[in-house]
Structure formats: structure tokens, C-alpha cells
Design an enzyme around this catalytic site. Structure first.
Site, PDB file in Angstrom:
ATOM      1  CG  HIS A 367      -1.733  -1.211   1.319  1.00 16.12           C
ATOM      2  ND1 HIS A 367      -2.122  -1.777   2.487  1.00 16.12           N
ATOM      3  CD2 HIS A 367      -2.221  -1.993   0.341  1.00 16.12           C
ATOM      4  CE1 HIS A 367      -2.817  -2.856   2.248  1.00 16.12           C
ATOM      5  NE2 HIS A 367      -2.890  -3.013   0.949  1.00 16.12           N
ATOM      6  NE  ARG A 474      -5.085   0.411  -8.317  1.00 10.42           N
ATOM      7  CZ  ARG A 474      -4.140   0.660  -9.222  1.00 10.42           C
ATOM      8  NH1 ARG A 474      -3.697   1.889  -9.393  1.00 10.42           N
ATOM      9  NH2 ARG A 474      -3.633  -0.312  -9.943  1.00 10.42           N
ATOM     10  NE  ARG A 510     -10.279  -1.180  -8.408  1.00  9.70           N
ATOM     11  CZ  ARG A 510      -9.007  -1.582  -8.447  1.00  9.70           C
ATOM     12  NH1 ARG A 510      -8.578  -2.288  -9.491  1.00  9.70           N
ATOM     13  NH2 ARG A 510      -8.179  -1.280  -7.492  1.00  9.70           N
ATOM     14  CD  GLU A 609      -9.147  -7.096 -11.585  1.00  7.59           C
ATOM     15  OE1 GLU A 609      -7.989  -6.668 -11.468  1.00  7.59           O
ATOM     16  OE2 GLU A 609     -10.083  -6.706 -10.858  1.00  7.59           O
ATOM     17  CG  ASN A 632      -1.266  -4.284 -12.290  1.00  4.30           C
ATOM     18  OD1 ASN A 632      -0.544  -4.113 -13.264  1.00  4.30           O
ATOM     19  ND2 ASN A 632      -1.714  -3.284 -11.543  1.00  4.30           N
ATOM     20  CG  ASP A 633      -5.310  -8.576  -9.841  1.00  4.26           C
ATOM     21  OD1 ASP A 633      -4.489  -9.180  -9.121  1.00  4.26           O
ATOM     22  OD2 ASP A 633      -5.995  -7.621  -9.441  1.00  4.26           O
ATOM     23  NE  ARG A 643      -0.955  -6.959  -8.073  1.00  2.25           N
ATOM     24  CZ  ARG A 643      -1.991  -6.159  -8.301  1.00  2.25           C
ATOM     25  NH1 ARG A 643      -3.133  -6.642  -8.762  1.00  2.25           N
ATOM     26  NH2 ARG A 643      -1.885  -4.872  -8.107  1.00  2.25           N
ATOM     27  CB  CYS A 680      -6.690   0.629 -15.882  1.00  3.95           C
ATOM     28  SG  CYS A 680      -7.540  -0.753 -15.128  1.00  3.95           S
TER      29      CYS A 680
END
Ligand code: PEP
Ligand code: MG
Length: 755
Positions: A367, A474, A510, A609, A632-633, A643, A680
Site C-alpha cells: 500500500h 481505486r 472502481r 482481470e 496486473n491481476d 504479483r 489500466c
């Protein structure tokens, strides 16, 4: 037993007087060795200091040939002194010459001394030198005597750390503590920062090492330990706020240590030698750190963190010094150095003064990394023990792109990096000049460059970068930095401020993507075997509808009278979208019934994803208004490579044929269906990857603000037709290659596409 320790206390008092005398460093050191030798009834006392070239140099001696001072040196590992430096442990021998490591230095005349005791001079677990006492007679040194030496070596460590001895080192040599260090960790956020170290958890400065009143120090220690135990009990029982990272398991370990008789005995013994309570804590922790750092057992090394934390708490308890550096103490170019740090803690610092972050732990998708990237700060992670290798105020350079950190850099390196930083600033200026230039390729294709965001601090970037819109907001980041679950009206005002910051530009919100590693500190978390495959994102939203419903209501209220876009994360099958859409519509009807103004336009979409979506693209496209690929996912699930796990996260390349075929399939189907699709994930913000995505047919990319300039420069130099003609035949080849990266790079270079 106490009586036997009166000598050491007297010695400490003497040494304290010597420390205060207005004499030069050599004289002070010479007096110190005389006092130690006389107090221990020894013929010899010598101090060796570790130089940055790895050699231990004799800095002072009582008893050995004084001509040898600043002449005699040895390597770490050479002789008994070298052995102590290397092992960081005391060594006591009745007959030194029979020890296999004994090495004879004729210039010192030491062959006539039989007994030998030496202790490392330690600071922060690092060896700075060795303190040695020798006797002619064969004798054994008691535990107490070794303790005394360890205690006095703390004074020497202070002298070395203060820089006082540097003037005595021969020209061209530097004492090891001040030596420049170049270290490599994991690149987490790109950028170059030059500045000064600010320890996120400042080391407690022990101002007074030697006790005035032993009884008082004993009771201070006892009281501090009692208070520490109570505070840990409170934390465990939940009476007090548990900060980030203070998980129950860690606290239970703290409780065990705080009640461990061995630890308490060592602390008390250290006080008995004449130290203040805080100096005793530091001494015991120095020994423990030196011992455990050399342990090869990862479990033991992990315990070291716990012990460090606990000792630190005890020091704060004793000294009342603050836990974190206050903003008014922050230098103008601060580089934060921390073992770990929560996102909220980072946001407490004055952003204008920060130049970078170095972490002992913490991976690219932690984070704090996401927040640091949003703040445009370079970050390097996975840098073990860095908090002990630096001092507050040390000069430091961080190169986030290469994962490099240079501590106390020599002047030429500083100049080179200052140039690199200026170059980057010039390039940023050029990118800023492109702000109002539309992102149109050489063959006339318009590419929409959107921005990813998640915090209110991101919002000014919308205007600064000229982003077409916020392509991914996000929302969970707002929740992660809050101290409690934001209530409906708080959420409404947060979302409104996001919409207000991007007037006339759409924002794609999102819904909460929590679970897995994204934990809300105030929400109960569940232990899962495979959190990435577990109960997260839309799965929580549908199973606990109250949460998602309140978020949807807040979004719809904030979007009253405006265009609103909502996107659902981790959708794996069409019915999940149907349910989320039905929930949204229920909320719309509710608001309508109660007379609220509704959004003028509402678009609902999904993140692509989860790989299962690839085989239901038609079903999905028939339902959604838009799609955004969360690469990413998607990559982590396609390649079954976590990841967050650096051992596997870079093992597979998104610029490989299988990954690009998957990405092409999504673009083709969306384009056929006439539904907008963007990427994204992180790859959208890397110029080479972005070039490949555009060649595959993507016309919208969403990325972190700092990537918009470089990607736009690439777009302006690109001919999509040529790139597509180059890439597509490669996807039809079936030679099983690992990556198309090199070929794509060569293409870009040949065509002059700036990367
Ligand atoms: C992704 O998965 O690519 C994505 C954009 O979402 P996040 O990184 O927040 O999981
Ligand atoms: Mg994702």
C-alpha cells in the site's frame, strides 16, 4: 555480587570525566585505555577501529609498544582481534598464543602477554572496532569483567559515531561507520531523489550512558518494563488503537519477550555495571542484534525485528522521545528510511519535503508503494538492515528505477546523480510542454491517455498532465487511509471532491477492491490460504451487500446531475455483473423515490482481470458499457505467478506471445462489439508495452500520472500501422519464445519511436 561491581561503576565515572575533558581525540583515547587497564588490573588495553577498507587499525594502547599506534592493522578475520570483529562476539582466553587464530605482530611486542579478552565495539548491530585487554599472567576473565568491557565499549562507540576519531585516521582512510555504501534492493517506484536520511522511527538518542544513581536506574527500568507490559496487554485486549502492522501475532510475541526472564536478567545486569536504564536497554539490544544478524535461521532473524521493536518501545518509554519524526523537524529534502511503513503514516508527512523512501521490507504492490507512486516519490524496497546502516541526517541518494541506494555517497557520485535528476526534471518539463498536444499517432490514430488515481492528493495531476479522464479511481485507497469506515455522507463528499477535481472529464470509479493484501485496518480480516484467490473485491461486495450498496448509493448521490462511470473489480462470470448492476439499479430507484437528482448519464463496466472472462467476452460485452483490462491481476492469474512475490513476479513477460494473444483477443472482441476498452494495469504506463498494446488495437490506456508524458511522447512518434504489421505476424509464429521484448525494442529504435 554487587560489591564486586563497584569497580566497574568507578571506571564508568572516570571515563565519563575523561569524555568531558577539553582535550583532543587522541589524548582522550589514550587516557581511556589507561583507565581501563588500571581498573582491570591489566598490563594492556588497546582500541582497534574498523576502517572503511575493512582493516582494523590500532588507535590507542596502554601496554603495547606505542610506536605501533596507527601503524598496526589487520584484516577482519585475521588474528584474535579480526576474529572478534568478524563474529561480533566477545572472546576471552587464558592462553591467547595457543589459539589457532593468534597472529603475531612484532611491532607491538605483545608476545609476553598470555591472557586476552576482547569485545566488539558495536553500534546498531554493526561492528565499529574492538576493545582488548591483556595480562601477562595466565588468568581467566570473569563474566562481570567481560560485561564491564562491553559497557565501556559503548562509550567508544559513541566517540566513533560522533566522528571525533575521524581526524586521527590516516589520510585517505575513513572510519567504517562513515563509509559510503552502495546497495541494491527492489525497484518499487521510479525516480531519482537526493537528500538526507530521516529515520521514520527515529533511533532514541541515549544522552546519558553512565548512571548517577544506580538504585534510581534500577527502579526506572522496573517501572518502564511494568508500563510496557501493561501497554502491550491493552493493545492485545483491544483497549487501545492497534496501529498498522501491529498484528495480534506480533503483539503476542512482544508479550512473551517482555516477560522473558532471560531478557530481563540481561537488562538488570547491564544496569548493575553502572549504565543508565536506557543505556542498558541499548547495550543488551546491540549484543542481541549482533548475534541474531549473523544467524542463518530466518526464524531467528525475524525474532530480531520483534526484539528491536520491543527495545525501541522500552527506550521511548524511558526517554519520552517521540515515535516518529515531526514535520517541523523534517529537512527540506528528506528521504525516509523505514523497516516498514503504512500508507497512512506516509501521508502524515509534509509531501513537499519528501524526496524518496527506502524500506527494509515492502514489495511493489504494498500500500505504501501505491501511495508513494501517487505522490511521485521514488521507492526502493527489500533492503535488509538499512535502518541500522544509516544515521539521521546522512547524505543519501535513491534511484527508484534501478533499485539503488547510495548512502554517504562520494562527491563524484553525488554530482552524477544531481545531473541525472536535472536531466529528468528537464524531461518532465518537455512532457509538461506536451500537456495540451493531443495524443495522435503519426498515422492519425487518436489514443486516449487516462490517469489512474485513488487518493485526493492525486487529483491536481488531472490538470497538470492533461489526462483525458480518470480511467481508474481505486476507491479502496480512500478507505485504507481512513481511520474508520467512511459513513455514507463522508463517502458522498469524498466522491464529489473527485468529480469536482476533474470538471468536464469522466471519472471511472472502481468499487471497493479489498481483501487479499488490501486490508482495511478497521475491518475484521480473515486468514486465507490463498488470499489472491480468495474472498475479495466483488466477491465481498455481493456476499455482504450492505457494504457495496452503501458505496453505490454514495457514488450515485455524488454523481447527481453529472456523468458517472462505475466499474466492478474481479468479475469472473457474467452473473456477477448482472447482480452488481441490479443492485445499482435498486439504489437508483431508491434515490429517485426520495427525490434525489440522478446522474445525467450512468455507464457500468467491468475490470477484465480474471482469465475466465476471456472465454465469455461476448456474454460480457453484451451486458457492459465498457471494459478495462487489469493487467496486473490478469497476468498473475494467467501465469499463476503471484504479483507480490518477487521470486516469481518477474518470471513471465507480458510482452510474450501468450500474454499478447490474450490481450489481443479482448481488444478484438470489444472493438467488434463497439464497446470501449482500455488497459489500466501497470503495463499501460510503460512506453514499450503501451506501444504493443496500441499495435494490438487498444485506443485507451490508463496509467499513473508520471507515465502520461513518456507514453504521449511515444504515441507521437508511432505509426500504428507499421507497429501492427510488425507485431501481428510474430503472434502467429509458434516458436515458443519467452518474450518478444527485444524484437519490439529493436523495432522502436529502428523507427525512432521514443521509449
Ligand atoms: C490490475 O489488476 O491491473 C489493476 C489495475 O488493479 P489493481 O492493481 O488495483 O489490482
Ligand atoms: Mg486488479
Amino acid at each position: 555480587m554487587r560489591g564486586a561491581l563497584a569497580g566497574p561503576r568507578q571506571l564508568l565515572r572516570r571515563l565519563r570525566e575523561v569524555m568531558a575533558e577539553p582535550v583532543n581525540a587522541q589524548t582522550r583515547l589514550d587516557r581511556i585505555v589507561v583507565h581501563i587497564a588500571s581498573n582491570m588490573v591489566a598490563e594492556v588495553c588497546s582500541v582497534y577501529v574498523l576502517r572503511s577498507d575493512g582493516r582494523l587499525e590500532l588507535f590507542a594502547t596502554e601496554g603495547l609498544n606505542r610506536e605501533a599506534v596507527h601503524l598496526t592493522t589487520m584484516r577482519a578475520g585475521e588474528g584474535l582481534v579480526g576474529l572478534i570483529a568478524e563474529s561480533a562476539e566477545p572472546l576471552a582466553l587464558a592462553d591467547a598464543q595457543s589459539h589457532p587464530a593468534f597472529s603475531y605482530k612484532p611491532e607491538t611486542g605483545e608476545e609476553i602477554y598470555h591472557s586476552f579478552v576482547g569485545v566488539p565495539i558495536l553500534r546498531g548491530g554493526n561492528t565499529l572496532g574492538v576493545l582488548v585487554v591483556q595480562n601477562k599472567a595466565r588468568r581467566s576473565y570473569s563474566e562481570e569483567e567481560i560485561e564491564v568491557l562491553q559497557t565501556t565499549s559503548m562509550l567508544l562507540a559513541e566517540m566513533i559515531a560522533s566522528g571525533e576519531l575521524q581526524s586521527l585516521a590516516p589520510a585517505g582512510t575513513v572510519i567504517s561507520l562513515r563509509k559510503p555504501l552502495s546497495l541494491t534492493g527492489t525497484p518499487i517506484a521510479d525516480g531519482v531523489g537526493l537528500g538526507h536520511v530521516v529515520l521514520h522511527e527515529p533511533r532514541v538518542v541515549v544522552a546519558q550512558l553512565v548512571a548517577e544513581d544506580l538504585k534510581k536506574e534500577e527502579s526506572r527500568l522496573d517501572e518502564a518494563i511494568a508500563a510496557l507490559r501493561v501497554s502491550i496487554d491493552h493493545l492485545i485486549d483491544g483497549d487501545e488503537h492497534v496501529g498498522p502492522g501491529e498484528h495480534r501475532e506480533v503483539l503476542e510475541t512482544f508479550r512473551l519477550i517482555a516477560n522473558d526472564p532471560g531478557w530481563l536478567r540481561r537488562l538488570r545486569e547491564a544496569v548493575m555495571t553502572g549504565l543508565t536504564a536506557e543505556a542498558a536497554v541499548e547495550r543488551v539490544q546491540n549484543d542481541t542484534r549482533a548475534r541474531l544478524q549473523r544467524s542463518t535461521d530466518p526464524y531467528m532473524r525475524e525474532r530480531l525485528h520483534d526484539l528491536d521493536d520491543l527495545a525501541n518501545r522500552l527506550l521511548h518509554q524511558l526517554t519520552g522521545q517521540p515515535f516518529v519524526t515531526a514535520n517541523d523537524k523534517l529537512p527540506d529534502n528528506a528521504i525516509l528510511v523505514a523497516r516498514t511503513m503504512g500508507a497512512a503514516a506516509l501521508l502524515d508527512y509534509d509531501r513537499r519535503k519528501l524526496r524518496g523512501i527506502v524500506l527494509e521490507e515492502g514489495g511493489p504492490s504494498s500500500h505504501v508503494a501505491i501511495v508513494a507512486r501517487a505522490l511521485g516519490l521514488p521507492v526502493v524496497g527489500e533492503m535488509p538492515n538499512i535502518t541500522n546502516l544509516v544515521e539521521d541526517g546522512d547524505a543519501i541518494i535513491i534511484d527508484g528505477g534501478g533499485g539503488e541506494v547510495h548512502v554517504r555517497p562520494p562527491a563524484d557520485l553525488q554530482a552524477a546523480y544531481a545531473e541525472k535528476a536535472r536531466f529528468r526534471a528537464r524531461r518532465q518539463e518537455q512532457y509538461r510542454d506536451l500537456r495540451d498536444t493531443p495524443a495522435v499517432t503519426r498515422d492519425g490514430v487518436t489514443i486516449e491517455l487516462h490517469m489512474n488515481a485513488g487518493l485526493l492528493v492525486d487529483l491536481p495531476h488531472v490538470g497538470e498532465t492533461g489526462a483525458a479522464s480518470i480511467g481508474l479511481f481505486r476507491t479502496e485507497l480512500l478507505f485504507m487511509v481512513a481511520s474508520q469506515f467512511p459513513r455514507l455522507n463522508e463517502q458522498v463528499s469524498l466522491y464529489k471532491s473527485v468529480l469536482d477535481a476533474a470538471p468536464g472529464k469522466p471519472v471511472t470509479f472502481r468499487t471497493l477492491d479489498i481483501g487479499g493484501d488490501k486490508i482495511l485496518p478497521y475491518m475484521r480480516s480473515f486468514e486465507e490460504e490463498n488470499p489472491a484467490l480468495g474472498w475479495r473485491a466483488i466477491r465481498i461486495g455481493l456476499d455482504r451487500p450492505a457494504l457495496l450498496r452503501s458505496q453505490l448509493r454514495a457514488l450515485l448521490m455524488a454523481g447527481g446531475g453529472r456523468d458517472l462511470r462505475i466499474m466492478f473489480p474481479m468479475i469472473a462470470e457474467a452473473i456477477e455483473f448482472d447482480e452488481a448492476k441490479a443492485m445499482t439499479q435498486r439504489e437508483l430507484r431508491h434515490l429517485e423515490r426520495h427525490g434525489y437528482e440522478l446522474p445525467s448519464d450512468l455507464k457500468l463496466g467491468i475490470m477484465v482481470e480474471v482469465p475466465s472472462v476471456l472465454w465469455q467476452l461476448e456474454d460480457m460485452l453484451a451486458r457492459v458499457d465498457f471494459m478495462s483490462v487489469g493487467s496486473n491481476d490478469l497476468m498473475q492469474y494467467l501465469f499463476a505467478a503471484d504479483r507480490d512475490n518477487k521470486r516469481v513476479s518477474d518470471r513471465f513477460d507480458p510482452l510474450s506471445a501468450p500474454a499478447l494473444r490474450a490481450l489481443k483477443l479482448i481488444a478484438d472482441k470489444a472493438n467488434e462489439a463497439g464497446k470501449p476498452v482500455t488497459v489500466c494495469g501497470e503495463i499501460g504506463g510503460r512506453p514499450l508495452e503501451a506501444m504493443a498494446l496500441i499495435a494490438l488495437g487498444y485506443k485507451g490506456l490508463s496509467m499513473s500520472p508520471s507515465s502520461i508524458g513518456p507514453v504521449k511522447a511515444m504515441v507521437l512518434g508511432l505509426d500504428v500501422g507499421e507497429a501492427r504489421a510488425h507485431l501481428l505476424p510474430l503472434l502467429d509464429r509458434h516458436d515458443g519464445g519467452h518474450s518478444l521484448r527485444a524484437g519490439l525494442r529493436a523495432f522502436a529504435e529502428a523507427k525512432g519511436v521514443p521509449l
